[in-house]
Design a protein around this motif. Structure first.
Motif, PDB file in Angstrom:
ATOM      1  N   VAL A  34       0.859  -1.183   0.000  1.00 16.90           N
ATOM      2  CA  VAL A  34       0.000   0.000   0.000  1.00 16.90           C
ATOM      3  C   VAL A  34       0.894   1.231   0.000  1.00 16.90           C
ATOM      4  N   LEU A  35       0.650   2.125  -0.943  1.00 20.86           N
ATOM      5  CA  LEU A  35       1.406   3.361  -1.066  1.00 20.86           C
ATOM      6  C   LEU A  35       0.571   4.524  -0.527  1.00 20.86           C
ATOM      7  N   VAL A  36       1.230   5.461   0.143  1.00 19.55           N
ATOM      8  CA  VAL A  36       0.539   6.620   0.707  1.00 19.55           C
ATOM      9  C   VAL A  36       1.292   7.881   0.271  1.00 19.55           C
ATOM     10  N   THR A  87      -5.307  -4.919   3.703  1.00 15.44           N
ATOM     11  CA  THR A  87      -5.998  -6.206   3.794  1.00 15.44           C
ATOM     12  C   THR A  87      -5.152  -7.175   4.623  1.00 15.44           C
ATOM     13  N   VAL A  88      -5.658  -8.359   4.821  1.00 19.39           N
ATOM     14  CA  VAL A  88      -4.904  -9.369   5.570  1.00 19.39           C
ATOM     15  C   VAL A  88      -3.650  -9.794   4.814  1.00 19.39           C
ATOM     16  N   ARG A  89      -3.575  -9.492   3.520  1.00 15.98           N
ATOM     17  CA  ARG A  89      -2.406  -9.856   2.714  1.00 15.98           C
ATOM     18  C   ARG A  89      -1.388  -8.730   2.617  1.00 15.98           C
ATOM     19  N   THR A  90      -1.689  -7.581   3.191  1.00  8.06           N
ATOM     20  CA  THR A  90      -0.762  -6.452   3.094  1.00  8.06           C
ATOM     21  C   THR A  90       0.506  -6.734   3.895  1.00  8.06           C
ATOM     22  N   GLU A  91       1.631  -6.579   3.225  1.00  5.64           N
ATOM     23  CA  GLU A  91       2.921  -6.868   3.849  1.00  5.64           C
ATOM     24  C   GLU A  91       3.761  -5.625   4.116  1.00  5.64           C
ATOM     25  N   VAL A  92       3.499  -4.567   3.372  1.00 10.65           N
ATOM     26  CA  VAL A  92       4.304  -3.359   3.550  1.00 10.65           C
ATOM     27  C   VAL A  92       3.482  -2.131   3.177  1.00 10.65           C
ATOM     28  N   ILE A  93       3.631  -1.083   3.984  1.00 12.35           N
ATOM     29  CA  ILE A  93       3.086   0.238   3.680  1.00 12.35           C
ATOM     30  C   ILE A  93       4.265   1.152   3.390  1.00 12.35           C
ATOM     31  N   VAL A  94       4.229   1.801   2.230  1.00  7.37           N
ATOM     32  CA  VAL A  94       5.275   2.742   1.828  1.00  7.37           C
ATOM     33  C   VAL A  94       4.650   4.131   1.818  1.00  7.37           C
ATOM     34  N   THR A 154       5.491  -4.321   7.471  1.00  8.92           N
ATOM     35  CA  THR A 154       6.657  -3.445   7.467  1.00  8.92           C
ATOM     36  C   THR A 154       6.231  -2.046   7.054  1.00  8.92           C
ATOM     37  N   LEU A 155       6.748  -1.041   7.736  1.00 10.75           N
ATOM     38  CA  LEU A 155       6.498   0.350   7.384  1.00 10.75           C
ATOM     39  C   LEU A 155       7.773   0.944   6.808  1.00 10.75           C
ATOM     40  N   VAL A 156       7.667   1.513   5.609  1.00  9.74           N
ATOM     41  CA  VAL A 156       8.791   2.206   4.977  1.00  9.74           C
ATOM     42  C   VAL A 156       8.386   3.660   4.790  1.00  9.74           C
ATOM     43  N   THR A 157       9.067   4.568   5.472  1.00 10.94           N
ATOM     44  CA  THR A 157       8.761   5.992   5.351  1.00 10.94           C
ATOM     45  C   THR A 157       9.837   6.683   4.519  1.00 10.94           C
ATOM     46  N   LEU A 158       9.392   7.563   3.646  1.00 13.51           N
ATOM     47  CA  LEU A 158      10.281   8.260   2.711  1.00 13.51           C
ATOM     48  C   LEU A 158      10.122   9.769   2.892  1.00 13.51           C
ATOM     49  N   GLY A 159      11.209  10.467   3.169  1.00  8.35           N
ATOM     50  CA  GLY A 159      11.135  11.913   3.335  1.00  8.35           C
ATOM     51  C   GLY A 159      10.149  12.319   4.404  1.00  8.35           C
ATOM     52  N   SER A 160      10.206  11.677   5.541  1.00 10.03           N
ATOM     53  CA  SER A 160       9.190  11.852   6.578  1.00 10.03           C
ATOM     54  C   SER A 160       9.465  13.060   7.476  1.00 10.03           C
ATOM     55  N   PRO A 161       8.417  13.847   7.785  1.00  7.51           N
ATOM     56  CA  PRO A 161       8.554  14.947   8.750  1.00  7.51           C
ATOM     57  C   PRO A 161       8.117  14.552  10.163  1.00  7.51           C
ATOM     58  N   LEU A 162       7.966  13.263  10.437  1.00  5.40           N
ATOM     59  CA  LEU A 162       7.395  12.802  11.701  1.00  5.40           C
ATOM     60  C   LEU A 162       8.118  13.326  12.940  1.00  5.40           C
ATOM     61  N   ALA A 163       9.421  13.496  12.864  1.00  8.28           N
ATOM     62  CA  ALA A 163      10.189  13.873  14.060  1.00  8.28           C
ATOM     63  C   ALA A 163      10.403  15.376  14.191  1.00  8.28           C
ATOM     64  N   VAL A 164       9.726  16.153  13.369  1.00  8.17           N
ATOM     65  CA  VAL A 164       9.900  17.611  13.432  1.00  8.17           C
ATOM     66  C   VAL A 164       9.126  18.159  14.626  1.00  8.17           C
ATOM     67  N   LYS A 217       6.189  -4.607  12.441  1.00 11.81           N
ATOM     68  CA  LYS A 217       7.262  -5.512  12.876  1.00 11.81           C
ATOM     69  C   LYS A 217       8.636  -4.988  12.483  1.00 11.81           C
ATOM     70  N   ALA A 218       8.682  -4.131  11.462  1.00 11.05           N
ATOM     71  CA  ALA A 218       9.937  -3.513  11.036  1.00 11.05           C
ATOM     72  C   ALA A 218       9.613  -2.144  10.454  1.00 11.05           C
ATOM     73  N   TRP A 219      10.462  -1.168  10.752  1.00  8.10           N
ATOM     74  CA  TRP A 219      10.254   0.199  10.272  1.00  8.10           C
ATOM     75  C   TRP A 219      11.575   0.709   9.723  1.00  8.10           C
ATOM     76  N   ILE A 220      11.569   1.021   8.424  1.00  9.04           N
ATOM     77  CA  ILE A 220      12.755   1.580   7.772  1.00  9.04           C
ATOM     78  C   ILE A 220      12.416   2.987   7.322  1.00  9.04           C
ATOM     79  N   ASN A 221      13.184   3.942   7.794  1.00  3.78           N
ATOM     80  CA  ASN A 221      12.982   5.346   7.435  1.00  3.78           C
ATOM     81  C   ASN A 221      14.097   5.792   6.495  1.00  3.78           C
ATOM     82  N   VAL A 222      13.719   6.269   5.319  1.00  3.77           N
ATOM     83  CA  VAL A 222      14.679   6.641   4.288  1.00  3.77           C
ATOM     84  C   VAL A 222      14.626   8.153   4.089  1.00  3.77           C
ATOM     85  N   ALA A 223      15.784   8.809   4.144  1.00  2.69           N
ATOM     86  CA  ALA A 223      15.819  10.263   4.010  1.00  2.69           C
ATOM     87  C   ALA A 223      17.040  10.697   3.222  1.00  2.69           C
TER      88      ALA A 223
END
Length: 284
Positions: A5-7, A160-167, A190-200, A224-230
């Motif tokens: 799932v892409l956001v 869905t129950v088949r979702t493995e990663v949210i980007v 797994t959560l993959v965040t790209l260019g995230s402002p979460l920690a601002v 279960k796993a979180w990779i933050n890419v910046a």
């Protein structure tokens, strides 16, 4: 069938799910191929689109009034524009810096910020109206509960129950984080965040739901796993490392996106992003 799932982030209100997916999917595949060759079919990828929720309704006039510096509201809108300016000037020589020490609201100071940001890689080519609208979307997300709930619902419909990663890119990472915290019954993913402002701090981190305690945000149970890419020069992701604010389980990764540091496409084509998504797709 949705495995990925892409956001999306801000300023996508004139597009749609299929339009964005047509742009994101090839870049996603390129990153996966560069990493280790793991593939994902297009029908297994969904875009959680919410941009239309910020699109103005039809208007009888020939257009909506253009926003300018005098329309920028005190508080989050103003602070976000000034932080973008400060960050962009730190990494881009063509963006003039600020020598202003006063924090009082003046249209002149905001106008200087808008003028400077027009030379940045992310905002280049955007009108003042669109830059202000981008900050306004962030403000509306945090200040209007019905918008916040509707945006998160758009994401929830795609998982869905088949979702493995949210980007999730940019503001999308905030939406994904809050939705995951609110739904502990979702499957492990797994959560993959790209260019995230979460920690601002001040403009985003302190407005999160659930609210952080003791300077540390809650861990979203389904993750279960979180990779933050910046990218180091990403002016929107003002704080590049999320681990100090969200816990040591976050794996912070740095990439180089070239001239357009906040653009989602170089984020997706990066080997590091492909590796993170590929590991999630292999792990189920």
């Amino acid at each position: 069938m949705t495995r990925v799932v892409l956001v999306h982030g801000i300023a996508q209100e004139l597009k749609g799910a299929d339009t964005l997916l047509a742009d994101w999917y090839p870049a996603l595949c390129d990153g996966l191929a560069l990493a280790d060759g793991v593939g994902v079919a297009r029908q297994e990828v969904a875009m959680a689109f919410y941009g239309d929720l910020f699109r103005p309704s039809g208007h009888r006039a020939l257009g909506l009034p253009e926003l300018d510096a005098s329309d920028v509201q005190d508080g989050l809108e103003r602070d976000l524009l000034l932080q973008w300016w400060e960050s962009a000037s730190a990494y881009e020589t063509r963006v003039a810096g600020s020598d202003a020490t006063a924090r009082v609201r003046t249209p002149y100071l905001v106008q200087r910020a808008l003028d400077a940001l027009s030379h940045s890689s992310f905002f280049a080519g955007l009108s003042e109206h669109l830059m202000i609208s981008s900050a306004r979307q962030v403000r509306r997300y945090f200040s209007e509960p019905e918008i916040r709930a509707a945006v998160q619902d758009r994401l929830a419909r795609q998982v869905t129950v088949r979702t493995e990663v949210i980007v999730a890119h940019s503001l999308g990472s905030v939406i994904a984080y809050e939705a995951l915290c609110a739904r502990p019954d979702w499957p492990d993913l797994t959560l993959v965040t790209l260019g995230s402002p979460l920690a601002v701090r001040g403009v985003v981190f302190d407005r999160l739901a659930p609210p952080p305690t003791g300077g540390l945000a809650r861990w979203p149970i389904p993750v279960k796993a979180w990779i933050n890419v910046a990218d180091r020069g990403d002016a929107v992701a003002l704080v590049k490392r999320l681990a100090p604010s969200f816990g040591g389980r976050v794996a912070d990764v740095t990439v180089h996106n070239g001239a357009r540091a906040h653009d989602v496409r170089p984020y997706l084509t990066a080997r590091e992003t492909g590796q993170a998504i590929g590991r999630a797709l292999k792990g189920r």
